[in-house]
Motif scaffolding. Structure first.
Motif, PDB file in Angstrom:
ATOM      1  N   GLU A   8       0.824  -1.205   0.000  1.00 42.13           N
ATOM      2  CA  GLU A   8       0.000   0.000   0.000  1.00 42.13           C
ATOM      3  C   GLU A   8       0.863   1.261   0.000  1.00 42.13           C
ATOM      4  O   GLU A   8       0.508   2.266  -0.620  1.00 42.13           O
TER       5      GLU A   8
ATOM      6  N   GLY B 189       1.521   2.132  -3.342  1.00 45.06           N
ATOM      7  CA  GLY B 189       0.354   2.476  -4.166  1.00 45.06           C
ATOM      8  C   GLY B 189      -0.362   1.315  -4.813  1.00 45.06           C
ATOM      9  O   GLY B 189      -0.974   1.481  -5.876  1.00 45.06           O
TER      10      GLY B 189
ATOM     11  N   SER C 130      -3.210  -0.562  -4.135  1.00 44.79           N
ATOM     12  CA  SER C 130      -4.654  -0.403  -4.354  1.00 44.79           C
ATOM     13  C   SER C 130      -4.941   0.781  -5.266  1.00 44.79           C
ATOM     14  O   SER C 130      -5.803   0.706  -6.156  1.00 44.79           O
ATOM     15  N   ALA C 131      -4.233   1.873  -5.050  1.00 47.75           N
ATOM     16  CA  ALA C 131      -4.436   3.062  -5.878  1.00 47.75           C
ATOM     17  C   ALA C 131      -4.115   2.780  -7.340  1.00 47.75           C
ATOM     18  O   ALA C 131      -4.822   3.230  -8.246  1.00 47.75           O
ATOM     19  N   ALA C 132      -3.047   2.011  -7.581  1.00 49.62           N
ATOM     20  CA  ALA C 132      -2.668   1.668  -8.954  1.00 49.62           C
ATOM     21  C   ALA C 132      -3.743   0.809  -9.622  1.00 49.62           C
ATOM     22  O   ALA C 132      -4.059   0.986 -10.807  1.00 49.62           O
TER      23      ALA C 132
ATOM     24  N   VAL D 257      -7.002   0.768  -8.889  1.00 47.26           N
ATOM     25  CA  VAL D 257      -8.171   1.616  -9.160  1.00 47.26           C
ATOM     26  C   VAL D 257      -7.899   2.513 -10.368  1.00 47.26           C
ATOM     27  O   VAL D 257      -8.749   2.669 -11.253  1.00 47.26           O
ATOM     28  N   LYS D 258      -6.700   3.082 -10.426  1.00 48.50           N
ATOM     29  CA  LYS D 258      -6.349   3.948 -11.554  1.00 48.50           C
ATOM     30  C   LYS D 258      -6.339   3.175 -12.867  1.00 48.50           C
ATOM     31  O   LYS D 258      -6.725   3.699 -13.914  1.00 48.50           O
TER      32      LYS D 258
END
Length: 265
Positions: A244, A247, A249-251, A253-254
């Motif tokens: 995390e 990144g 989870s962010a990656a 979602v992106k």
């Protein structure tokens, strides 16, 4: 569905996955399946199984009860114009697998009373494990049952509203690639900590399969399952926090949003 005649117009990778799934379905007979391709010799191996292989889209569509359009989105208008003279709202149901081509756009080339559907399976149809999202117009309960039976034969299917079809494409079809990329990375990590590639791959494959089955059979949220393996000061939570921090989870979602925005353009 036993005696239903099915034509797949433009049988590419996804169409071939559906073919393989159907041929593995108990009670389905290969003689009731027709596939077309501009160069039919590329599908000649299906002929020995009893499937009709041809380059003639019109003859395949005319003989079918269900016509599945497996061509690229930009070819949909051309194919519909080609087969429109031989299809009848009283006989054929049309199913498009094309991303981004709306029912309204397809009705420009078909009678307004035609039973018309959009469906988005994924390549796991090859092993009867696809998730297929479906929407349609001029649908009757009988028609809907037939369409769902078709796609349930290659996995499971759900009916959704048309405005969600592009989102379904990203999550269900593109999603296969996202998961496979994650699995590849996990395998690479396994090799770095000491496993040979084959062993690491075996462990990762079964771990991912087990995780999915756990959520499906227990009907639980991913976080509930994660909580079961994240003990205080343990190695799992350290690894998750590090991912995390970089990144993870962010990656993800992106990536989902980027694919969706590409379809929407």
């Amino acid at each position: 569905m036993k005696n239903l005649k099915i034509a797949i117009i433009g049988c590419g990778n996804l169409g071939l996955s559906i073919v393989n799934g159907l041929l593995e379905t108990e009670g389905f007979e290969a003689k009731n399946l027709m596939v077309t391709k501009r160069h039919p010799e590329n599908l000649s191996h299906l002929q020995s199984l009893g499937v009709t292989v041809t380059a003639d889209n019109k003859s395949a569509a005319k003989a079918a009860d269900l016509v599945i359009l497996g061509v690229k989105p930009y070819n949909i208008p051309h194919i519909l114009k080609e087969i429109a003279p031989v299809v009848s709202p009283d006989k054929q149901t049309i199913i498009s697998l094309a991303t981004g081509v709306t029912l309204e756009e397809m009705y420009q080339h078909l009678p307004s009373t035609t039973a018309l559907y959009r469906a988005m399976p994924n390549i796991a149809a090859d092993i009867q494990e696809s998730i297929t999202c479906i929407c349609g117009q001029n649908s009757t309960p009988e028609n809907e049952d037939i369409i769902k039976a078709l796609f349930n034969s290659i996995g499971i299917s759900i009916i959704i509203e048309e405005h969600l079809m592009e989102a379904a494409t990203v999550l269900g079809a593109c999603g296969i690639a996202y998961v496979l990329r994650f699995m590849r990375a996990m395998t690479q990590g396994g090799i770095q900590i000491g496993f040979d590639a084959k062993t690491a791959n075996t462990i990762v494959n079964q771990t991912v399969k087990g995780a999915a089955e756990l959520l499906i059979k227990k009907g639980i949220h991913p976080e509930a399952a994660i909580d079961k393996v994240t003990t205080p000061k343990g190695c799992t939570i350290v690894g998750l926090n590090e991912m995390e921090h970089h990144g993870f989870s962010a990656a993800m979602v992106k990536g989902v949003l980027a694919s969706y925005e590409k379809i929407e353009k």
